[in-house]
Write an enzyme that holds these catalytic residues in place. Structure first.
Site, PDB file in Angstrom:
ATOM      1  N   CYS A  52      37.983  46.468  23.501  1.00  0.00           N
ATOM      2  CA  CYS A  52      36.586  46.293  23.091  1.00  0.00           C
ATOM      3  C   CYS A  52      35.928  47.673  23.081  1.00  0.00           C
ATOM      4  CB  CYS A  52      35.856  45.315  24.007  1.00  0.00           C
ATOM      5  SG  CYS A  52      35.915  45.747  25.740  1.00  0.00           S
TER       6      CYS A  52
ATOM      7  N   ALA B 199      46.906  41.618  30.369  1.00  0.00           N
ATOM      8  CA  ALA B 199      45.684  42.011  31.098  1.00  0.00           C
ATOM      9  C   ALA B 199      44.683  40.882  30.860  1.00  0.00           C
ATOM     10  CB  ALA B 199      45.172  43.348  30.574  1.00  0.00           C
TER      11      ALA B 199
ATOM     12  N   ALA C  75      42.379  38.712  32.948  1.00  0.00           N
ATOM     13  CA  ALA C  75      41.129  38.215  33.540  1.00  0.00           C
ATOM     14  C   ALA C  75      39.903  38.681  32.741  1.00  0.00           C
ATOM     15  CB  ALA C  75      41.006  38.714  34.975  1.00  0.00           C
ATOM     16  N   PRO C  76      38.857  37.869  32.657  1.00  0.00           N
ATOM     17  CA  PRO C  76      38.667  36.578  33.333  1.00  0.00           C
ATOM     18  C   PRO C  76      39.304  35.381  32.627  1.00  0.00           C
ATOM     19  CG  PRO C  76      36.690  37.170  32.138  1.00  0.00           C
ATOM     20  CD  PRO C  76      37.629  38.315  31.961  1.00  0.00           C
ATOM     21  N   GLY C  77      39.988  35.605  31.506  1.00  0.00           N
ATOM     22  CA  GLY C  77      40.758  34.502  30.946  1.00  0.00           C
ATOM     23  C   GLY C  77      40.226  33.934  29.638  1.00  0.00           C
ATOM     24  N   SER C  78      39.289  34.667  28.974  1.00  0.00           N
ATOM     25  CA  SER C  78      38.776  34.149  27.694  1.00  0.00           C
ATOM     26  C   SER C  78      39.934  33.939  26.719  1.00  0.00           C
ATOM     27  CB  SER C  78      37.811  35.133  27.039  1.00  0.00           C
ATOM     28  OG  SER C  78      36.980  35.723  27.981  1.00  0.00           O
TER      29      SER C  78
ATOM     30  N   ASP D 265      45.412  42.958  25.773  1.00  0.00           N
ATOM     31  CA  ASP D 265      43.967  43.173  25.605  1.00  0.00           C
ATOM     32  C   ASP D 265      43.618  44.204  26.682  1.00  0.00           C
ATOM     33  OD1 ASP D 265      41.373  42.634  24.604  1.00  0.00           O
ATOM     34  OD2 ASP D 265      40.979  41.297  26.289  1.00  0.00           O
TER      35      ASP D 265
ATOM     36  N   ASP E  25      50.599  45.654  38.062  1.00  0.00           N
ATOM     37  CA  ASP E  25      50.316  46.651  37.036  1.00  0.00           C
ATOM     38  C   ASP E  25      51.179  46.206  35.840  1.00  0.00           C
ATOM     39  OD1 ASP E  25      50.351  48.789  35.334  1.00  0.00           O
ATOM     40  OD2 ASP E  25      50.650  50.301  36.894  1.00  0.00           O
TER      41      ASP E  25
HETATM   42  N1  SAM Z   1      41.805  39.590  28.262  1.00  0.00           N
HETATM   43  C1  SAM Z   1      40.667  39.397  29.118  1.00  0.00           C
HETATM   44  C2  SAM Z   1      39.812  38.273  28.573  1.00  0.00           C
HETATM   45  O1  SAM Z   1      39.839  38.020  27.377  1.00  0.00           O
HETATM   46  O2  SAM Z   1      39.124  37.613  29.373  1.00  0.00           O
HETATM   47  C3  SAM Z   1      39.879  40.676  29.288  1.00  0.00           C
HETATM   48  C4  SAM Z   1      40.728  41.794  29.808  1.00  0.00           C
HETATM   49  S1  SAM Z   1      39.861  43.275  30.205  1.00  0.00           S
HETATM   50  C5  SAM Z   1      39.582  43.942  28.652  1.00  0.00           C
HETATM   51  C6  SAM Z   1      41.153  44.232  30.838  1.00  0.00           C
HETATM   52  C7  SAM Z   1      41.708  43.746  32.161  1.00  0.00           C
HETATM   53  O3  SAM Z   1      42.816  44.580  32.507  1.00  0.00           O
HETATM   54  C8  SAM Z   1      40.740  43.838  33.320  1.00  0.00           C
HETATM   55  O4  SAM Z   1      40.623  42.573  33.920  1.00  0.00           O
HETATM   56  C9  SAM Z   1      41.400  44.815  34.297  1.00  0.00           C
HETATM   57  O5  SAM Z   1      41.208  44.483  35.649  1.00  0.00           O
HETATM   58  C10 SAM Z   1      42.859  44.678  33.917  1.00  0.00           C
HETATM   59  N2  SAM Z   1      43.720  45.860  34.218  1.00  0.00           N
HETATM   60  C11 SAM Z   1      43.371  47.130  34.518  1.00  0.00           C
HETATM   61  N3  SAM Z   1      44.453  47.874  34.701  1.00  0.00           N
HETATM   62  C12 SAM Z   1      45.527  47.090  34.507  1.00  0.00           C
HETATM   63  C13 SAM Z   1      46.929  47.282  34.572  1.00  0.00           C
HETATM   64  N4  SAM Z   1      47.447  48.471  34.850  1.00  0.00           N
HETATM   65  N5  SAM Z   1      47.740  46.225  34.336  1.00  0.00           N
HETATM   66  C14 SAM Z   1      47.223  45.012  34.041  1.00  0.00           C
HETATM   67  N6  SAM Z   1      45.910  44.767  33.958  1.00  0.00           N
HETATM   68  C15 SAM Z   1      45.071  45.780  34.204  1.00  0.00           C
END
Ligand code: SAM
Length: 465
Positions: free
Chosen positions: A252, A130, A132-135, A199, A181
């Site tokens: 988080c 998971a 985005a945004p890619g940190s 994450d 997903d």
């Molecule tokens: N790891 C990212 C970073 O450090 O920039 C932050 C990730 S954020 C906590 C969780 C991400 O999971 C969101 O971008 C969201 O759109 C995505 N997400 C939501 N449901 C998901 C799914 N079923 N599978 C994969 N990603 C999903």
């Protein structure tokens, strides 16, 4: 103090039920109402921490090292300078040398560091489920020094674009981007990854210091609902991991419903096949945040950061997925034909002194791509990617016309035809304007553009009479 931070009573009641005995509720609420200190991470693909510290000292920027990340710093700039030029518009940011990232968000990749370091000399395969945004993806790429193969997945289309932009800015070329997903990875890529970061999407209870309205829609039921998604993702991560591989789960948010309970689900579901790797010693002081299971529960008052949760596991045994799946459709890329590749490499050597590329050159129609050196092409063929590696050029009748990403990702390999810009010239370059050099340059034809020593793109040298 931000007294506008919205903290609902029901949330506080819930927190009281799991706040550890050695912490005070008042300190927690005070921390939630205190704005966050800004932190940045030095992108070592573009700049060393020594170079960054030198630049900060020249500019009178105050920095304090983040204890759990060698490349992380809390950063303060003189107020007037910040108003005149926000950090995001500075040369350091535009060139991809730094990434603004909350300090506690640097912890999950740090928890994978030992695993990735142990891979020295081995082609490593990593999944960021998971992303985005890619940190954290960009942190992982820097830890891998752009080697191995990292699959960065994101479910949301708009966030996938942000992820792609981040990867371009930081100069990543070992990444495959996917748009699924995350629950599908266990079925499509079983036992393919040495390390996985999940994450997870979460209720974001730890983010109120950055976003005063983060708890506006808080409810226990939404925590429970999101935990179901987290369980489907962590189960998929288990299957996608190789035996002996490492999984880091992070959120988080603070509630045990989305943290300890999800981890316990994993341990129960795969009893005897996965074990906790305690994080009590991850950094000096980590024990303050350690739970009895060996997870880190970062309360915002502990290290003056956002709230976070991090757990680490090792897979010790396999359990086959009930229905492994195969992608339909042919893989549309092929390695570049030998003669064409030879001519291309001759040009790169003559123009830039580049003798080898870190990966394999593939082509599809006129596009020329650099793919990472993966453990096996099976990884490329298992799922449909939005992109793999970087587009480095397009073929035309006289050879290959290079793309911008060639310069930003591979320019550091060049030893000639390089133009180093000043900060002002850099601003012109990023605004798409022609750059006038103050002194004549010996460079000719296509050139690598550098800013603060970091390669940022490609240019063409023209002499003006
Ligand atoms: N790891 C990212 C970073 O450090 O920039 C932050 C990730 S954020 C906590 C969780 C991400 O999971 C969101 O971008 C969201 O759109 C995505 N997400 C939501 N449901 C998901 C799914 N079923 N599978 C994969 N990603 C999903």
């Amino acid at each position: 103090m931000n007294i506008n931070t919205y903290i609902p009573d029901a949330f506080i009641e819930d927190v009281k039920s799991y706040l550890p005995d050695h912490l005070e509720l008042e300190d927690f609420i005070n921390a939630c109402q205190t704005p966050l200190k800004r932190a940045v991470r030095v992108n070592t693909l573009k700049m060393s921490t020594e170079e960054f510290e030198q630049v900060c000292s020249e500019r009178n920027w105050q920095i304090v090292q983040v204890p759990w990340c060698e490349e992380g710093y809390w950063l303060e700039r003189p107020e007037q300078e910040e108003e005149a030029l926000p950090l995001g518009k500075t040369d350091l940011h535009l060139s991809g040398c730094i990434y603004v990232q909350e300090a506690s968000s640097m912890l999950p990749p740090t928890a994978l560091k030992e695993t990735l370091n142990n891979a020295f000399g081995v082609t490593h395969t990593v999944l960021d489920m998971a992303a985005a945004p890619g940190s954290k993806t960009s942190q992982l790429v820097a830890m891998l020094d752009n080697e191995g193969f990292l699959v960065a997945n994101e479910y949301s289309s708009s966030r996938l674009k942000a992820l792609s932009a981040t990867l371009k800015r930081v100069g990543a070329h070992n990444v495959g981007l996917t748009h699924f997903d995350g629950a599908v990875f266990g079925d499509y890529m079983p036992e393919m990854f040495d390390a996985i970061l999940l994450d997870a999407p979460c209720s974001g209870e730890g983010t109120v210091r950055k976003d005063a309205d983060a708890l506006k829609n808080w409810s226990l039921q939404s925590n429970i609902d999101i935990a179901e998604v987290q369980k489907s993702l962590i189960k998929s991560a288990f299957h996608a991991l190789k035996v002996g591989g490492t999984l880091v789960y992070s959120t988080c948010t603070l509630t045990p419903v989305e943290n300890q309970t999800v981890c316990q689900y994993l341990l129960d579901e795969f009893d005897g096949l996965i074990e906790v790797e305690p994080l009590n010693d991850l950094f000096t002081g980590a024990e303050k945040a350690a739970t009895q299971e060996g997870y880190l529960h970062i309360w915002p008052q502990l290290f003056d950061s956002e709230g976070f949760f991090i757990a680490k596991f090792k897979k010790t045994g396999a359990k086959a997925v009930s229905e492994p799946k195969r992608k339909k459709g042919a893989f549309p890329f092929a390695p570049m034909p030998a003669k064409q590749l030879q001519e291309f490499m001759q040009y790169l050597k003559k123009q830039f002194g580049i003798k080898a590329l870190p990966g394999t050159v593939y082509s599809r129609d006129k596009e020329v791509w650099l793919f990472p050196d993966a453990e096996s092409v099976q990884l490329f063929e298992a799922v449909k990617y939005s992109r793999i590696g970087i587009l480095i050029g397009t073929t035309h009748k006289n050879g290959v016309r290079l793309e911008h990403e060639f310069g930003s990702c591979l320019g550091k390999l060049a030893n000639k035809n390089i133009i180093e810009l000043t900060a002002e010239q850099g601003a012109d370059y990023f605004n798409g304007k022609d750059v006038r050099l103050s002194e004549p340059s010996a460079a000719q034809g296509e050139v690598i553009i550098r800013l603060n020593g970091a390669s940022v793109g490609l240019g063409k040298c023209r002499r003006i009479k």
